[in-house]
Design a protein around this motif. Structure first.
Motif, PDB file in Angstrom:
ATOM      1  N   VAL A  25       0.792  -1.238   0.000  1.00 48.61           N
ATOM      2  CA  VAL A  25       0.000   0.000   0.000  1.00 48.61           C
ATOM      3  C   VAL A  25       0.822   1.285   0.000  1.00 48.61           C
ATOM      4  N   GLY A  26       2.112   1.202   0.308  1.00 46.74           N
ATOM      5  CA  GLY A  26       2.885   2.439   0.283  1.00 46.74           C
ATOM      6  C   GLY A  26       4.341   2.216   0.629  1.00 46.74           C
ATOM      7  N   SER A  27       5.195   3.125   0.158  1.00 51.56           N
ATOM      8  CA  SER A  27       6.630   3.042   0.422  1.00 51.56           C
ATOM      9  C   SER A  27       7.256   4.432   0.419  1.00 51.56           C
ATOM     10  N   ARG A  28       8.352   4.517   1.166  1.00 47.29           N
ATOM     11  CA  ARG A  28       9.205   5.701   1.137  1.00 47.29           C
ATOM     12  C   ARG A  28      10.631   5.193   0.982  1.00 47.29           C
ATOM     13  N   MET A  29      11.377   5.790   0.060  1.00 46.97           N
ATOM     14  CA  MET A  29      12.725   5.307  -0.225  1.00 46.97           C
ATOM     15  C   MET A  29      13.703   6.460  -0.366  1.00 46.97           C
ATOM     16  N   GLN A  30      14.753   6.416   0.442  1.00 46.37           N
ATOM     17  CA  GLN A  30      15.878   7.339   0.312  1.00 46.37           C
ATOM     18  C   GLN A  30      17.032   6.566  -0.308  1.00 46.37           C
ATOM     19  N   ILE A  31      17.370   6.919  -1.547  1.00 50.21           N
ATOM     20  CA  ILE A  31      18.491   6.261  -2.215  1.00 50.21           C
ATOM     21  C   ILE A  31      19.796   6.754  -1.599  1.00 50.21           C
ATOM     22  N   LEU A  32      20.710   5.821  -1.348  1.00 49.15           N
ATOM     23  CA  LEU A  32      21.986   6.136  -0.705  1.00 49.15           C
ATOM     24  C   LEU A  32      23.172   5.995  -1.653  1.00 49.15           C
ATOM     25  N   ALA A  33      23.003   5.178  -2.683  1.00 45.25           N
ATOM     26  CA  ALA A  33      24.069   4.963  -3.673  1.00 45.25           C
ATOM     27  C   ALA A  33      23.426   4.369  -4.911  1.00 45.25           C
ATOM     28  N   PRO A  34      24.038   4.589  -6.083  1.00 47.38           N
ATOM     29  CA  PRO A  34      23.441   4.045  -7.308  1.00 47.38           C
ATOM     30  C   PRO A  34      23.579   2.530  -7.370  1.00 47.38           C
TER      31      PRO A  34
ATOM     32  N   ASP B 186      10.935  -0.966   8.551  1.00 50.74           N
ATOM     33  CA  ASP B 186      12.040  -0.054   8.272  1.00 50.74           C
ATOM     34  C   ASP B 186      13.213  -0.905   7.831  1.00 50.74           C
ATOM     35  N   ALA B 187      13.804  -0.568   6.698  1.00 54.66           N
ATOM     36  CA  ALA B 187      14.764  -1.493   6.092  1.00 54.66           C
ATOM     37  C   ALA B 187      15.930  -0.785   5.438  1.00 54.66           C
ATOM     38  N   LEU B 188      16.986  -1.538   5.293  1.00 57.99           N
ATOM     39  CA  LEU B 188      18.147  -1.118   4.524  1.00 57.99           C
ATOM     40  C   LEU B 188      18.348  -2.126   3.406  1.00 57.99           C
ATOM     41  N   VAL B 189      18.430  -1.622   2.168  1.00 61.78           N
ATOM     42  CA  VAL B 189      18.748  -2.473   1.022  1.00 61.78           C
ATOM     43  C   VAL B 189      20.251  -2.357   0.788  1.00 61.78           C
ATOM     44  N   VAL B 190      20.900  -3.507   0.649  1.00 61.10           N
ATOM     45  CA  VAL B 190      22.362  -3.574   0.653  1.00 61.10           C
ATOM     46  C   VAL B 190      22.859  -4.297  -0.596  1.00 61.10           C
ATOM     47  N   ALA B 191      23.952  -3.781  -1.172  1.00 67.18           N
ATOM     48  CA  ALA B 191      24.590  -4.430  -2.322  1.00 67.18           C
ATOM     49  C   ALA B 191      25.796  -5.218  -1.862  1.00 67.18           C
ATOM     50  N   ASN B 192      25.859  -6.482  -2.277  1.00 70.51           N
ATOM     51  CA  ASN B 192      27.032  -7.324  -2.082  1.00 70.51           C
ATOM     52  C   ASN B 192      27.454  -7.436  -0.615  1.00 70.51           C
ATOM     53  N   GLY B 193      26.469  -7.309   0.265  1.00 70.83           N
ATOM     54  CA  GLY B 193      26.711  -7.469   1.695  1.00 70.83           C
ATOM     55  C   GLY B 193      27.438  -6.333   2.372  1.00 70.83           C
ATOM     56  N   LYS B 194      27.710  -5.237   1.636  1.00 73.94           N
ATOM     57  CA  LYS B 194      28.555  -4.208   2.251  1.00 73.94           C
ATOM     58  C   LYS B 194      28.181  -2.765   1.912  1.00 73.94           C
ATOM     59  N   THR B 195      27.439  -2.531   0.833  1.00 75.77           N
ATOM     60  CA  THR B 195      27.169  -1.151   0.407  1.00 75.77           C
ATOM     61  C   THR B 195      25.694  -0.819   0.576  1.00 75.77           C
ATOM     62  N   PRO B 196      25.338   0.096   1.493  1.00 78.13           N
ATOM     63  CA  PRO B 196      23.941   0.510   1.618  1.00 78.13           C
ATOM     64  C   PRO B 196      23.468   1.220   0.349  1.00 78.13           C
ATOM     65  N   LEU B 197      22.369   0.726  -0.204  1.00 83.93           N
ATOM     66  CA  LEU B 197      21.818   1.308  -1.422  1.00 83.93           C
ATOM     67  C   LEU B 197      20.615   2.198  -1.165  1.00 83.93           C
ATOM     68  N   ALA B 198      19.780   1.839  -0.173  1.00 84.51           N
ATOM     69  CA  ALA B 198      18.571   2.618   0.083  1.00 84.51           C
ATOM     70  C   ALA B 198      18.038   2.318   1.476  1.00 84.51           C
ATOM     71  N   TYR B 199      17.523   3.356   2.083  1.00 85.37           N
ATOM     72  CA  TYR B 199      16.806   3.232   3.355  1.00 85.37           C
ATOM     73  C   TYR B 199      15.325   3.346   3.024  1.00 85.37           C
ATOM     74  N   CYS B 200      14.548   2.347   3.428  1.00 79.96           N
ATOM     75  CA  CYS B 200      13.161   2.257   2.983  1.00 79.96           C
ATOM     76  C   CYS B 200      12.189   2.036   4.142  1.00 79.96           C
ATOM     77  N   HIS B 201      10.998   2.582   3.960  1.00 87.80           N
ATOM     78  CA  HIS B 201       9.855   2.284   4.826  1.00 87.80           C
ATOM     79  C   HIS B 201       8.791   1.655   3.940  1.00 87.80           C
ATOM     80  N   HIS B 202       8.287   0.504   4.341  1.00 92.34           N
ATOM     81  CA  HIS B 202       7.415  -0.299   3.496  1.00 92.34           C
ATOM     82  C   HIS B 202       6.161  -0.638   4.277  1.00 92.34           C
ATOM     83  N   VAL B 203       4.992  -0.446   3.668  1.00 94.95           N
ATOM     84  CA  VAL B 203       3.717  -0.725   4.333  1.00 94.95           C
ATOM     85  C   VAL B 203       2.908  -1.667   3.461  1.00 94.95           C
ATOM     86  N   ALA B 204       2.365  -2.716   4.080  1.00 91.77           N
ATOM     87  CA  ALA B 204       1.573  -3.690   3.328  1.00 91.77           C
ATOM     88  C   ALA B 204       0.411  -4.193   4.168  1.00 91.77           C
ATOM     89  N   ILE B 205      -0.673  -4.537   3.482  1.00 90.56           N
ATOM     90  CA  ILE B 205      -1.759  -5.294   4.094  1.00 90.56           C
ATOM     91  C   ILE B 205      -1.404  -6.763   3.896  1.00 90.56           C
TER      92      ILE B 205
END
Length: 266
Positions: free
Chosen positions: A201-210, A238-257
């Motif tokens: 139902v909704g998301s917020r995403m702050q990109i941290l690296a390409p 509240d989540a962190l998406v990570v590349a290759n186990g070491k590089t933060p790519l995005a900080y996200c808030h995710h909402v679902a039913i």
């Protein structure tokens, strides 16, 4: 005074007809009162991303901030128009299909990506054995993780084709599409629990690296809310998406039913 942006018009495509989430299946979705299977919210958000990328180019893919709220379904094969306006550095976004407002959102370009510590997000993988949805699912304070995913080469190009992305920046700059970060966010749910039909139902995403095309992506999340509203069961992450186990790519808030009211009452 607000400045109108050039609209992005696509013919929607349901990428998830064969997925485990049967809310994307025509027959099941109709039982929940929809006209057919829902186009995934993460793909609708990817449609929306076209406008801020057109506005700010690579800079948005490096540090952009975006949110989206999904109000009404988008269906396979229907024309979707993403429109927007800019005022004081903020883009206001709308998605219209069938003459109805289906999603709203906003995007902006912070002067720099915030510093998010990798160590603040517990590095856990998906559960060893998923259990059916129940009272013990998504307990507040629980940490969740995903199996690694990657979309190198032709798979990344196929994804862009699926979301009808026409901007050449991804091939020109050699970058992955940020919509893939949202796809991994959905895996936080389905890699850890056997769900019935459910709705993003909704998301917020702050990109941290390409995102690089050959990055192997995982997500680490903390369940921050689990509640009932109008008969639906919601989860917020509240989540962190990570590349290759070491590089933060995005900080996200995710909402679902995770349990629609018809299912929760069953």
């Amino acid at each position: 005074m607000a400045r109108a942006l050039e609209s992005h018009v696509v013919k929607a495509y349901n990428t998830a007809k064969q997925s485990e989430n049967k809310m994307h299946d025509d027959t099941v979705a109709r039982r929940f009162g929809f006209a057919g299977g829902l186009v995934p919210g993460v793909d609708v958000m990817a449609y929306m991303m076209h406008l801020p990328v057109a506005e700010w180019g690579r800079a948005f893919l490096e540090r952009g901030l975006m949110d989206a709220r999904f109000l009404k379904p988008v269906y396979d094969g229907e024309t979707v128009e993403v429109s927007g306006s800019e005022s004081d550095g903020v883009l206001t976004l709308e998605v219209v299909s069938r003459g109805e407002l289906c999603a709203t959102g906003s995007a902006s370009l912070p002067p720099a990506a915030p510093a998010i510590a990798l160590a603040d997000f517990r590095d856990v993988g998906p559960v060893a054995e998923r259990q059916p949805i129940g009272a013990s699912s998504f307990v507040e304070g629980t940490w969740l993780g995903t199996a690694p995913r990657a979309w190198p080469g032709a798979t990344g190009a196929a994804y862009r084709a699926d979301i009808r992305e026409s901007d050449s920046i991804y091939t020109r700059e050699g970058l992955g599409h940020p919509g893939l970060l949202q796809k991994v966010m959905n895996r936080l749910l389905v890699d850890n629990v056997i769900l019935g039909p459910w709705i993003h139902v909704g998301s917020r995403m702050q990109i941290l690296a390409p995102l690089q095309p050959d990055d192997e992506i995982t997500a680490r999340a903390k369940v921050i809310a689990n509640y009932e509203k109008k008969g639906h069961r919601f989860v917020e992450l509240d989540a962190l998406v990570v590349a290759n186990g070491k590089t933060p790519l995005a900080y996200c808030h995710h909402v679902a039913i995770y349990q629609p009211r018809q299912q929760a009452a069953a």
